[in-house]
Design a protein around this motif. Structure first.
Motif, PDB file in Angstrom:
ATOM      1  N   LEU A  55       0.825  -1.222   0.000  1.00 62.43           N
ATOM      2  CA  LEU A  55       0.000   0.000   0.000  1.00 62.43           C
ATOM      3  C   LEU A  55       0.854   1.265   0.000  1.00 62.43           C
ATOM      4  O   LEU A  55       0.462   2.297  -0.526  1.00 62.43           O
ATOM      5  CB  LEU A  55      -0.908   0.027   1.233  1.00 62.43           C
ATOM      6  N   ILE A 104      -6.487  -1.275   5.651  1.00 60.69           N
ATOM      7  CA  ILE A 104      -5.884  -1.502   6.973  1.00 60.69           C
ATOM      8  C   ILE A 104      -6.951  -1.978   7.953  1.00 60.69           C
ATOM      9  O   ILE A 104      -6.735  -2.919   8.717  1.00 60.69           O
ATOM     10  CB  ILE A 104      -5.233  -0.210   7.522  1.00 60.69           C
ATOM     11  N   ILE A 132      -1.768   8.210  -3.300  1.00 63.26           N
ATOM     12  CA  ILE A 132      -2.478   7.290  -2.431  1.00 63.26           C
ATOM     13  C   ILE A 132      -3.923   7.740  -2.267  1.00 63.26           C
ATOM     14  O   ILE A 132      -4.193   8.893  -1.943  1.00 63.26           O
ATOM     15  CB  ILE A 132      -1.785   7.199  -1.058  1.00 63.26           C
ATOM     16  N   VAL A 159       1.574   1.332   8.271  1.00 59.97           N
ATOM     17  CA  VAL A 159       0.862   2.018   7.190  1.00 59.97           C
ATOM     18  C   VAL A 159      -0.166   2.980   7.764  1.00 59.97           C
ATOM     19  O   VAL A 159      -0.364   4.083   7.244  1.00 59.97           O
ATOM     20  CB  VAL A 159       0.197   0.989   6.250  1.00 59.97           C
ATOM     21  N   LEU A 160      -0.798   2.578   8.874  1.00 58.92           N
ATOM     22  CA  LEU A 160      -1.777   3.454   9.525  1.00 58.92           C
ATOM     23  C   LEU A 160      -1.121   4.761   9.960  1.00 58.92           C
ATOM     24  O   LEU A 160      -1.610   5.849   9.655  1.00 58.92           O
ATOM     25  CB  LEU A 160      -2.394   2.730  10.718  1.00 58.92           C
ATOM     26  N   SER A 182       0.396  -3.277   9.415  1.00 63.29           N
ATOM     27  CA  SER A 182      -0.795  -2.425   9.326  1.00 63.29           C
ATOM     28  C   SER A 182      -0.607  -1.165  10.154  1.00 63.29           C
ATOM     29  O   SER A 182      -0.973  -0.066   9.729  1.00 63.29           O
ATOM     30  CB  SER A 182      -2.030  -3.175   9.828  1.00 63.29           C
ATOM     31  N   MET A 219       1.659   5.998   8.892  1.00 62.52           N
ATOM     32  CA  MET A 219       2.099   6.704   7.695  1.00 62.52           C
ATOM     33  C   MET A 219       0.953   7.569   7.161  1.00 62.52           C
ATOM     34  O   MET A 219       1.156   8.727   6.821  1.00 62.52           O
ATOM     35  CB  MET A 219       2.555   5.681   6.650  1.00 62.52           C
ATOM     36  N   SER A 220      -0.251   7.012   7.128  1.00 61.72           N
ATOM     37  CA  SER A 220      -1.392   7.777   6.632  1.00 61.72           C
ATOM     38  C   SER A 220      -1.747   8.909   7.589  1.00 61.72           C
ATOM     39  O   SER A 220      -2.043  10.029   7.160  1.00 61.72           O
ATOM     40  CB  SER A 220      -2.610   6.869   6.458  1.00 61.72           C
ATOM     41  N   TYR A 275      -6.436   7.709   0.160  1.00 64.28           N
ATOM     42  CA  TYR A 275      -6.374   7.395   1.585  1.00 64.28           C
ATOM     43  C   TYR A 275      -7.602   6.658   2.102  1.00 64.28           C
ATOM     44  O   TYR A 275      -7.486   5.792   2.958  1.00 64.28           O
ATOM     45  CB  TYR A 275      -6.101   8.662   2.399  1.00 64.28           C
ATOM     46  N   VAL A 299      -6.976   3.119   1.410  1.00 65.06           N
ATOM     47  CA  VAL A 299      -5.885   2.596   2.236  1.00 65.06           C
ATOM     48  C   VAL A 299      -6.396   2.319   3.651  1.00 65.06           C
ATOM     49  O   VAL A 299      -6.167   1.244   4.212  1.00 65.06           O
ATOM     50  CB  VAL A 299      -4.703   3.588   2.267  1.00 65.06           C
ATOM     51  N   TYR A 300      -7.131   3.288   4.215  1.00 64.06           N
ATOM     52  CA  TYR A 300      -7.693   3.089   5.563  1.00 64.06           C
ATOM     53  C   TYR A 300      -8.614   1.877   5.578  1.00 64.06           C
ATOM     54  O   TYR A 300      -8.640   1.094   6.528  1.00 64.06           O
ATOM     55  CB  TYR A 300      -8.453   4.332   6.017  1.00 64.06           C
TER      56      TYR A 300
END
Lengths: 299, 344
Positions: free
Chosen positions: A255, A270, A261, B147-148, B144, B150-151, A263, A266-267
């Motif tokens: 990802l 996850i 991205i 990446v979380l 995870s 990172m976002s 988002y 992506v969220y």
């Protein structure tokens, strides 16, 4: 000094003392609430943001869910941008295959090994247990280079075998189970079983395994979590595989690879990877915390 | 007396072979999948990098002696060797910085929480709930989590939106040296403080409660009891926690490997484990020579740290017994000598 005044002096001191403790307890309670918020907030924002569109997420912070949940889900499952790298169905399936097989192997063979060392007397007994204790600390990062090049020689890279078979040898689990057997598996039982005509392997399966249930339950949970969350080994062994052979953590890793991205999606991805394990944790937390506490008393 | 007959027969059978059979699968798999790879890593570290397109590198088959080690530890004339050296050294430095930055806050937090949770005098509501919540980050997939965060920490992510609302300009949490390292330290602490806390709690609960009671009767405050009783008696477990955390810190991989956008890894948070991993996936083919040499260096450091815990973990009663047995034997021998070598 009258009895009464003495009582009042001590009473005042006692009141003062309990008051102090009460205040301290409340301050600590507030601090724990803050820590709880720090622990839960990232997860909460994750769940909220999985229901918001990318534009909404970039425009502002919110603690209230929006209505974009199914849209994000659709993009994740159908958009060509994600199709080549993320497919949650494959992810769950591959992670489940590897994790469940590895967990069963770890628990069964660790019980077998610790039983062998605990019950029987043989020449190499002490030395084999010492070896197990010594190799407990060697991390996979150290053997990785040799492991990978060996697997490439055997043409086993890009398959699941190197991720499953090594689970048979789990020194830390053997150590734990040996300690458990020492405290709660009397050898008289084995002798009684022999007199009743039970074979050695039969005794292990029919008597020892059921008696070790508590240890097996705790170690299964930990082995499961460890394998489910493992990124390093699959990422290393599955060098060049398509999305249909990737595990969940590998999909998470992919990802971050793109610069543009979405988002919301992506969220969403996850959240889909994290929610099952949190749900499982809610039910098993008592076991898990007791297990961690046991691991701590090693002195 | 059939039972005693059977018993006698059973006693006379040697069951030793079953011991070997039962532990055999473990050791076969261990030798093939862990010991041989470890030896193979050493072998690889003395061979070339199998990369003919680059200058000064040789094929996988060629023995190069300690060249890989000298490249990693001291560099060389050629530019690519110097770069390899710099990358390795900086990754080692990053590992140490990131480890210290997550261990210090983590141990302070965990130790204070453990002391409060086990203090019988304090009445904190919902202890069980807090424990469960604080351990939770530890079971969530680290990939995870990375990446979380990172976002959350991206330019327009939640953290910068909140900071913007209170007038603090956007901070580059992903690429800024201090900010990215700080974030990784925070994530590591967030992941691990619950685990450390529970380990320390079980250690504190192993201390005899009568000690705390006696201290309370003598008028000691909670703080005094903490420094004079808890800390000294907890020190074996503290050392254990320290060493396991060090070894774990050397393996730090998931978070630094994934905390970035795009395809390039942030060099400020590149750890040794990430460095080694990148050798496998090099653009021009795997560089097993460098990977092997770096792994061996990592192995030696781990071994040094691991042997400390091994000695701390030894069964102290067992050692005392062994010593006593030896002494008895010695005494017996001495006595038998007195009687002219006749053993009585």
């Amino acid at each position: 000094m009258s009895k009464n005044s003495m009582k009042s002096t001590y009473g005042a001191a006692k009141d003062n003392y309990t008051k102090k403790i009460k205040i301290k307890s409340w301050i600590l309670f507030a601090w724990m609430v803050i820590l709880t918020i720090i622990c839960l907030l990232p997860i909460y924002i994750l769940l909220i943001n999985s229901t918001r569109s990318s534009v909404e997420i970039q425009n502002g912070f919110s603690l209230i869910p929006s209505g974009n949940f199914s849209e994000n889900f659709k993009t994740l499952t159908t958009s060509s941008q994600f199709k080549s790298s993320v497919n949650m169905v494959y992810g769950y399936k591959n992670s489940a295959i590897i994790t469940i097989s590895a967990t069963i192997l770890t628990v069964f063979f660790s019980a077998l090994t610790s039983y062998g060392i605990h019950v029987y007397d043989f020449k190499l007994k002490e030395i084999s247990y010492t070896v197990i204790l010594m190799v407990m600390m060697v991390p996979v990062q150290v053997t990785g280079a040799g492991f990978l090049s060996f697997m490439i020689d055997l043409k086993l890279h890009n398959t699941f075998w190197p991720l499953i078979i090594p689970a048979v040898a789990a020194p830390a689990v053997v150590y734990f189970m040996r300690s458990y057997m020492k405290s709660s598996f009397p050898l008289e039982i084995v002798e009684a079983a022999r007199i009743d005509g039970s074979g050695e392997f039969g005794t292990f399966i029919k008597i020892a395994l059921p008696m070790m249930k508590p240890a097996i339950a705790v170690q299964s949970i930990f082995a499961f979590i460890q394998n489910w969350n493992n990124l390093y080994t699959p990422q290393m062994i599955l060098l060049s595989v398509g999305v249909e052979k990737k595990t969940l953590p590998m999909m998470m890793a992919s990802l971050t690879a793109s610069d543009k991205i979405d988002y919301g999606v992506v969220y969403m991805a996850i959240a889909l990877s994290v929610v099952p394990i949190i749900v499982a944790y809610v039910f098993l937390s008592k076991f898990i915390i007791a297990g961690v506490a046991l691991g701590g008393v090693k002195e | 007396m059939a039972a005693t007959g059977a018993q006698r027969r059973i006693k006379s059978i040697s069951y030793a072979k079953y011991g070997y059979i039962f532990i055999l699968p473990f050791f076969i798999v261990y030798f093939v999948f862990q010991l041989w790879p470890l030896i193979n890593t050493f072998v690889l570290s003395f061979h070339g990098n199998g990369n003919p397109s680059e200058k000064n590198t040789t094929s996988n088959e060629v023995l190069v002696g300690f060249d890989n080690y000298s490249t990693l530890l001291s560099g060389g004339e050629a530019r690519n060797l110097r770069m390899q050296h710099e990358e390795f050294v900086s990754s080692f430095k990053n590992t140490i910085i990131l480890w210290i930055g997550n261990f210090v806050p983590q141990i302070i937090l965990s130790l204070s929480l453990a002391a409060w949770f086990t203090d019988a005098r304090l009445k904190i509501m919902g202890k069980g709930f807090f424990k469960v919540v604080m351990y939770m980050p530890n079971i969530i997939t680290a990939a995870s989590v990375s990446v979380l965060f990172m976002s959350l920490c991206s330019d327009k992510g939640a953290v910068n939106q909140v900071l913007g609302a209170i007038g603090v300009g956007p901070i580059d949490f992903l690429k800024g040296t201090v900010a990215s390292r700080g974030t990784v330290m925070f994530i590591q602490t967030w992941l691990w403080f619950g685990n450390t806390m529970i380990m320390l709690m079980s250690g504190i609960m192993g201390i005899s409660p009568s000690l705390f009671e006696a201290a309370e009767i003598d008028g000691a405050t909670s703080t005094q009891a903490f420094w004079k009783i808890t800390i000294p008696l907890l020190s074996p477990i503290m050392v254990y926690t320290l060493v396991t955390s060090m070894i774990g810190g050397l393996q730090m991989f998931d978070i630094p490997y994934l905390y970035h956008t795009g395809t390039e890894i942030n060099k400020d948070i590149q750890t040794v484990a990430v460095y080694i991993f990148q050798r496998y996936k090099n653009k021009n083919g795997a560089q097993f020579g460098y990977a092997g040499a770096a792994s061996v260096i990592l192995f030696i450091v781990t071994l040094a740290l691991g042997s400390i815990t091994f000695f701390l973990n030894r069964d102290k009663d067992e050692i005392a017994k062994k010593k006593q047995r030896k002494k008895l034997q010695k005494d017996a021998k001495a006595r038998s000598k007195q009687f002219g070598g006749l053993s009585i």
